[in-house]
Motif scaffolding. Structure first.
Motif, short mmCIF file in Angstrom:
data_model
loop_
_atom_site.label_atom_id
_atom_site.label_comp_id
_atom_site.label_asym_id
_atom_site.label_seq_id
_atom_site.Cartn_x
_atom_site.Cartn_y
_atom_site.Cartn_z
N ALA A 1 -9.46 -1.26 -15.41
CA ALA A 1 -8.50 -2.02 -14.61
C ALA A 1 -8.94 -2.12 -13.14
O ALA A 1 -8.69 -3.13 -12.48
CB ALA A 1 -7.12 -1.39 -14.71
N ARG A 2 -9.59 -1.07 -12.64
CA ARG A 2 -10.06 -1.11 -11.26
C ARG A 2 -11.12 -2.21 -11.08
O ARG A 2 -11.15 -2.88 -10.04
CB ARG A 2 -10.65 0.24 -10.85
N ARG A 3 -11.95 -2.40 -12.05
CA ARG A 3 -12.94 -3.48 -11.97
C ARG A 3 -12.25 -4.84 -11.95
O ARG A 3 -12.62 -5.73 -11.18
CB ARG A 3 -13.91 -3.37 -13.14
N TRP A 4 -11.24 -4.99 -12.80
CA TRP A 4 -10.49 -6.25 -12.80
C TRP A 4 -9.75 -6.45 -11.48
O TRP A 4 -9.69 -7.56 -10.95
CB TRP A 4 -9.50 -6.29 -13.97
N ARG A 5 -9.18 -5.37 -10.95
CA ARG A 5 -8.47 -5.48 -9.66
C ARG A 5 -9.41 -6.00 -8.59
O ARG A 5 -9.03 -6.86 -7.79
CB ARG A 5 -7.89 -4.12 -9.26
N LYS A 6 -10.61 -5.47 -8.54
CA LYS A 6 -11.59 -5.91 -7.55
C LYS A 6 -11.93 -7.39 -7.75
O LYS A 6 -11.99 -8.16 -6.79
CB LYS A 6 -12.86 -5.06 -7.67
N MET A 7 -12.13 -7.79 -9.00
CA MET A 7 -12.48 -9.17 -9.30
C MET A 7 -11.34 -10.12 -8.91
O MET A 7 -11.58 -11.26 -8.49
CB MET A 7 -12.79 -9.32 -10.79
N LEU A 8 -10.12 -9.65 -9.03
CA LEU A 8 -8.94 -10.46 -8.69
C LEU A 8 -8.62 -10.46 -7.20
O LEU A 8 -7.63 -11.05 -6.78
CB LEU A 8 -7.73 -9.96 -9.48
N GLY A 9 -9.46 -9.80 -6.41
CA GLY A 9 -9.22 -9.75 -4.98
C GLY A 9 -8.19 -8.73 -4.57
O GLY A 9 -7.61 -8.81 -3.48
N GLY A 10 -7.96 -7.75 -5.43
CA GLY A 10 -6.91 -6.76 -5.17
C GLY A 10 -7.39 -5.45 -4.59
O GLY A 10 -6.59 -4.53 -4.41
N GLY A 11 -8.69 -5.35 -4.29
CA GLY A 11 -9.17 -4.14 -3.65
C GLY A 11 -8.64 -4.05 -2.23
O GLY A 11 -8.82 -4.97 -1.44
N MET A 12 -7.96 -2.95 -1.92
CA MET A 12 -7.34 -2.80 -0.60
C MET A 12 -8.02 -1.69 0.18
O MET A 12 -8.58 -0.77 -0.41
CB MET A 12 -5.84 -2.54 -0.75
N ARG A 13 -7.97 -1.76 1.46
CA ARG A 13 -8.63 -0.77 2.31
C ARG A 13 -7.67 0.36 2.66
O ARG A 13 -7.47 1.27 1.88
CB ARG A 13 -9.20 -1.48 3.54
N GLN A 14 -7.01 0.30 3.81
CA GLN A 14 -6.12 1.40 4.19
C GLN A 14 -4.77 1.26 3.47
O GLN A 14 -3.72 1.08 4.09
CB GLN A 14 -5.94 1.44 5.71
N ALA A 15 -4.85 1.36 2.16
CA ALA A 15 -3.67 1.14 1.34
C ALA A 15 -2.69 2.31 1.37
O ALA A 15 -1.62 2.23 0.77
CB ALA A 15 -4.09 0.87 -0.11
N GLY A 16 -3.04 3.37 2.08
CA GLY A 16 -2.12 4.50 2.21
C GLY A 16 -0.81 4.11 2.86
O GLY A 16 0.22 4.77 2.64
N ILE A 17 -0.81 3.05 3.66
CA ILE A 17 0.44 2.55 4.24
C ILE A 17 1.41 2.16 3.14
O ILE A 17 2.61 2.47 3.20
CB ILE A 17 0.16 1.36 5.17
N ILE A 18 0.88 1.50 2.11
CA ILE A 18 1.71 1.09 0.97
C ILE A 18 2.08 2.30 0.13
O ILE A 18 3.24 2.47 -0.27
CB ILE A 18 0.97 0.06 0.12
N ALA A 19 1.10 3.16 -0.13
CA ALA A 19 1.35 4.34 -0.95
C ALA A 19 2.41 5.24 -0.33
O ALA A 19 3.23 5.83 -1.04
CB ALA A 19 0.05 5.12 -1.15
N ALA A 20 2.41 5.35 0.99
CA ALA A 20 3.40 6.19 1.67
C ALA A 20 4.81 5.63 1.47
O ALA A 20 5.76 6.40 1.28
CB ALA A 20 3.07 6.27 3.16
N ALA A 21 4.93 4.31 1.52
CA ALA A 21 6.24 3.69 1.28
C ALA A 21 6.70 3.94 -0.15
O ALA A 21 7.87 4.27 -0.40
CB ALA A 21 6.15 2.18 1.55
N MET A 22 5.79 3.82 -1.10
CA MET A 22 6.12 4.03 -2.50
C MET A 22 6.50 5.49 -2.76
O MET A 22 7.43 5.79 -3.52
CB MET A 22 4.95 3.59 -3.37
N ASP A 23 5.76 6.39 -2.14
CA ASP A 23 6.06 7.81 -2.31
C ASP A 23 7.42 8.15 -1.73
O ASP A 23 8.19 8.92 -2.32
CB ASP A 23 4.96 8.64 -1.62
N TYR A 24 7.73 7.55 -0.57
CA TYR A 24 9.05 7.79 0.03
C TYR A 24 10.15 7.27 -0.90
O TYR A 24 11.17 7.94 -1.12
CB TYR A 24 9.15 7.11 1.39
#
Length: 345
Positions: A220-243
């Motif tokens: 799935a990670r390979r597909w995510r990259k191909m779909l343009g879904g690779g994110m860089r500092q995605a911890g901003i999103i992860a922190a919101a989800m964790d909260y």
């Protein structure tokens, strides 16, 4: 800017100040390199909660479901899906257009599930004339309806019998878990992958998680990259989800309670017929003498947003208060009363 009471969807929720603080305080790295510590910790947390080996953050539920379908099926293979399920109807045909995967839609039962006999009837034999059946794609909740664990157990048995995988679009799975009073792992035991959305009732500005085996998530990670879904500092999103996971899941029961209160109030209004009320979603119809588009326009003038249609959906969420429920019901009743008087004249 005008502030509206917005019943159109739970996707309109906005992050709380506390969530924004968690986002700005997050430790960050490059997630494509696997260097974001906040992402890594949250993905591990979701894997443990779901009982799967691995998890992957993506930007949206549509991308999560698409990565899942592309990882389960190859070109010319088939997924069996409800004709009103999100992975078939509302995701722009991505699996077919981008992956060459054949959808086999079947009717959705009144309870939101797919009848086992209906699934079995469309499973293709191993014959060169047919697309090869590979996957059953389910939903929980569907239109707010909660599908019990016993159903998933039965579908797991059916899938095993025919060597099929099972994917669950769990966009609002925590609403289902709230009603079923079980944890995520108990439901995921019967599926091969699950997509969980955090930008609906849980209130994050974006983000979903796909959970599955190590091999599945690697693909799935390979597909995510191909779909343009690779994110860089995605911890901003992860922190919101964790909260949201730690603080907002327990509050979903309040949305469900408000939805029931709203249903009770609407049932007392002439010209309104409530057709369904499950978890945080209510559906109703207006009498034929009322124009839904005009009603929506008049409600907007009162500071309320709805989506007009022959059957109107109202969604309760964390930005809807008890007072908003009362105000909506009274406003709708007043508008319908005035419209009736004008028609009578």
């Amino acid at each position: 800017m005008t502030t509206y009471i917005d019943f159109r969807s739970d996707t309109v929720t906005r992050p709380t100040p506390e969530m924004l603080n968690a986002m700005t305080a997050a430790q960050l790295g490059d997630d494509v390199y696997g260097d974001d510590p906040t992402v890594n910790a949250f993905e591990q947390k979701m894997a443990e909660l779901s009982g799967f080996e691995a998890a992957m953050i993506v930007s949206s539920g549509t991308q999560s479901n698409l990565c899942a379908l592309l990882s389960h099926c190859q070109r010319g293979e088939e997924y069996i899906v409800g004709q009103h399920y999100h992975t078939y109807l509302y995701e722009a045909g991505g699996a077919a257009a981008l992956g060459g995967i054949v959808p086999q839609p079947i009717p959705v039962s009144a309870d939101g599930s797919l009848a086992a006999d209906a699934i079995k009837a469309v499973i293709k034999p191993n014959d060169q004339h047919f697309a090869m059946s590979k996957l059953i794609s389910l939903e929980n909740t569907h239109h707010g309806k909660v599908i019990p664990v016993e159903y998933f157990k039965a579908i797991r048995d059916l899938a095993n019998e025919h060597q099929l995988s099972v994917h669950l679009d769990g966009a609002r799975v925590f609403n289902a878990l709230t009603e079923l009073n079980i944890d995520l792992k108990q439901l995921c035991h019967y599926v091969d992958s699950i997509s969980v959305c955090f930008s609906k009732g849980l209130g994050t500005p974006m983000g979903s998680v796909l959970c599955g085996s190590e091999a599945f998530i690697s693909k799935a990670r390979r597909w995510r990259k191909m779909l343009g879904g690779g994110m860089r500092q995605a911890g901003i999103i992860a922190a919101a989800m964790d909260y949201a996971l730690d603080n907002h899941v327990a509050q979903l029961k309040n949305d469900h309670k408000r939805c029931q209160e709203l249903s009770s109030k609407l049932q007392g209004i002439n010209g309104v017929t409530v057709t369904a009320c499950d978890t945080n979603m209510l559906y109703f119809k207006l009498a034929d003498s009322f124009n839904p588009a005009l009603v929506a326009q008049l409600l907007k003038a009162e500071g309320i947003l709805i989506s007009a249609g022959d059957e109107i959906r109202l969604v309760c969420h964390r930005d809807i208060s008890d007072a908003d429920v009362v105000y909506f019901a009274q406003s709708l009743e007043d508008i319908l009363t005035i419209m009736s008087q004008v028609t009578a004249e």
